[in-house]
Design an enzyme around this catalytic site. Structure first.
Site, short mmCIF file in Angstrom:
data_model
loop_
_atom_site.label_atom_id
_atom_site.label_comp_id
_atom_site.label_asym_id
_atom_site.label_seq_id
_atom_site.Cartn_x
_atom_site.Cartn_y
_atom_site.Cartn_z
CG MET A 61 9.06 83.07 69.24
SD MET A 61 7.76 83.74 70.30
CE MET A 61 6.85 82.24 70.64
CG HIS A 112 3.03 87.88 77.17
ND1 HIS A 112 3.58 86.71 76.70
CD2 HIS A 112 1.82 87.56 77.67
CE1 HIS A 112 2.74 85.72 76.93
NE2 HIS A 112 1.66 86.20 77.52
N1 NHR Z 1 12.74 84.27 79.34
C1 NHR Z 1 12.65 84.57 80.64
N2 NHR Z 1 13.55 84.07 81.46
N3 NHR Z 1 11.67 85.35 81.14
C2 NHR Z 1 10.73 85.85 80.32
O1 NHR Z 1 9.78 86.62 80.84
C3 NHR Z 1 10.77 85.57 78.94
C4 NHR Z 1 11.81 84.76 78.48
C5 NHR Z 1 11.91 84.43 77.13
C6 NHR Z 1 10.96 84.86 76.24
C7 NHR Z 1 8.81 85.93 75.73
C8 NHR Z 1 7.64 84.98 76.03
C9 NHR Z 1 6.32 85.59 75.61
O2 NHR Z 1 6.20 86.83 75.60
C10 NHR Z 1 9.89 85.63 76.68
C11 NHR Z 1 9.80 86.00 78.03
C12 NHR Z 1 8.82 81.88 74.22
C13 NHR Z 1 8.25 80.86 74.97
C14 NHR Z 1 8.52 79.41 74.65
O3 NHR Z 1 7.83 78.53 75.12
C15 NHR Z 1 7.47 81.22 76.06
C16 NHR Z 1 7.27 82.56 76.39
C17 NHR Z 1 7.86 83.56 75.62
C18 NHR Z 1 8.62 83.22 74.54
N4 NHR Z 1 9.57 79.10 73.82
C19 NHR Z 1 10.02 77.76 73.42
C20 NHR Z 1 11.39 77.43 74.09
O4 NHR Z 1 11.62 76.25 74.32
C21 NHR Z 1 10.26 77.66 71.94
C22 NHR Z 1 9.06 78.00 71.14
C23 NHR Z 1 9.42 78.23 69.67
O5 NHR Z 1 10.62 78.28 69.32
O6 NHR Z 1 8.47 78.42 68.88
O7 NHR Z 1 12.20 78.35 74.33
O8 NHR Z 1 5.35 84.85 75.37
C1 GAR Z 2 3.71 89.61 68.90
O1 GAR Z 2 2.31 89.51 68.99
C2 GAR Z 2 4.32 89.41 70.26
O2 GAR Z 2 3.56 89.96 71.30
C3 GAR Z 2 4.33 87.93 70.35
O3 GAR Z 2 4.67 87.46 69.07
C4 GAR Z 2 4.28 88.43 68.10
C5 GAR Z 2 5.48 88.85 67.32
O4 GAR Z 2 5.11 89.66 66.25
N1 GAR Z 2 5.29 87.48 71.30
C6 GAR Z 2 5.23 86.28 71.82
O5 GAR Z 2 4.31 85.51 71.61
C7 GAR Z 2 6.41 85.94 72.68
N2 GAR Z 2 6.28 84.59 73.09
P1 GAR Z 2 6.19 90.57 65.53
O6 GAR Z 2 7.36 89.66 65.17
O7 GAR Z 2 5.49 91.05 64.29
O8 GAR Z 2 6.56 91.67 66.46
#
Ligand code: NHR
Ligand code: GAR
Length: 220
Positions: free
Chosen positions: A95, A114
């Site tokens: 995350m 995702h």
């Molecule tokens: N980083 C890059 N550069 N590119 C991608 O495609 C990424 C990435 C980091 C994570 C997963 C993504 C998802 O599948 C991912 C893809 C976290 C956030 C977010 O808002 C958004 C998208 C994804 C993962 N994170 C917050 C932050 O400030 C924190 C949120 C929390 O800690 O709960 O990093 O959805």
């Molecule tokens: C999964 O649904 C994954 O696709 C999603 O979080 C869940 C993690 O479950 N990922 C995101 O939302 C990334 N931003 P898991 O820890 O049981 O694999």
């Protein structure tokens, strides 16, 4: 990445780790082209850490709250991946948004699962947003990680129907079952060299049944 040996994969998690478990289960097959050599969590309380340890896999916590900047956190993450001698990185419910400096160092070698049919619903709360929009088909995507958040080239997708009584939770559960099927498959395709990132596109060979469709609501 030399041919022949199994590619070394590090899994990045932040929580429960059910996708990590699916990757571990697939790697138990002797013909699997990858092995899981380490699991890294940015949260000390991630449930997946215990599961990984039970499987005999090395785990490391890199608590992002202990760093002053994203870059400082990523520097330690990068060094840890080098210590594990990782060929590939699998983000499984990880995350933390990663900076361009970090993603460029792992470009073509880092995958993310995702919970939406990208390019729809990048970012967070994907199931709730899909329900609000009233889509009839939803799903999940494995893509290469680039600096463009959830915008990297797509490797594999799975679609599921949305049902009238769905809540974000019931929909998430249906999608998650498909995540567990496609994430190991995507990792196998990349680890075996059948699919790769080239000039910003996913290239290679794959097959799909052209007669298969998820139709929702059903036609009969
Ligand atoms: N980083 C890059 N550069 N590119 C991608 O495609 C990424 C990435 C980091 C994570 C997963 C993504 C998802 O599948 C991912 C893809 C976290 C956030 C977010 O808002 C958004 C998208 C994804 C993962 N994170 C917050 C932050 O400030 C924190 C949120 C929390 O800690 O709960 O990093 O959805
Ligand atoms: C999964 O649904 C994954 O696709 C999603 O979080 C869940 C993690 O479950 N990922 C995101 O939302 C990334 N931003 P898991 O820890 O049981 O694999």
């Amino acid at each position: 990445m030399t041919e022949g040996r199994r590619k070394r994969v590090c899994v990045l998690i932040s929580g429960r780790g059910s996708n990590m478990e699916a990757l571990i289960a697939a790697a138990r097959r002797p013909e699997c082209p990858y092995e899981i050599v380490g699991v890294i969590s940015n949260r000390p309380d991630a449930g997946g850490l215990e599961t990984a340890a039970r499987e005999g896999i090395a785990t490391t916590v890199i608590d992002h709250r202990k760093f002053d900047s994203r870059e400082a956190f990523e520097e330690v993450l990068h060094e840890t991946l080098l210590v594990f001698a990782a060929d590939l990185v699998a983000c499984a419910g990880f995350m933390r948004i990663m900076t361009a400096g970090f993603t460029s160092r792992w470009e073509g070698r880092m995958l993310n699962i995702h919970p939406s049919l990208l390019p729809l619903y990048r970012g967070l709360h994907t199931h709730q947003r899909a329900l609000e929009d009233g889509v009839r088909i939803h799903g999940c995507t494995v893509h290469f990680v680039t600096a463009d958040l959830d915008g990297g080239p797509i490797i594999i997708q799975a679609a599921v129907p949305v049902l009238p009584d769905d809540t974000p939770d019931t929909l998430a559960t249906r999608v998650l079952r498909q995540e567990h099927r496609i994430f190991p498959r995507a990792l196998e395709l990349v680890a075996s060299g059948r699919i790769r990132l080239e000039n910003g596109r996913t290239v290679g060979t794959w097959t799909a049944d052209p007669e298969i469709a998820v139709v929702s609501p059903s036609l009969d």
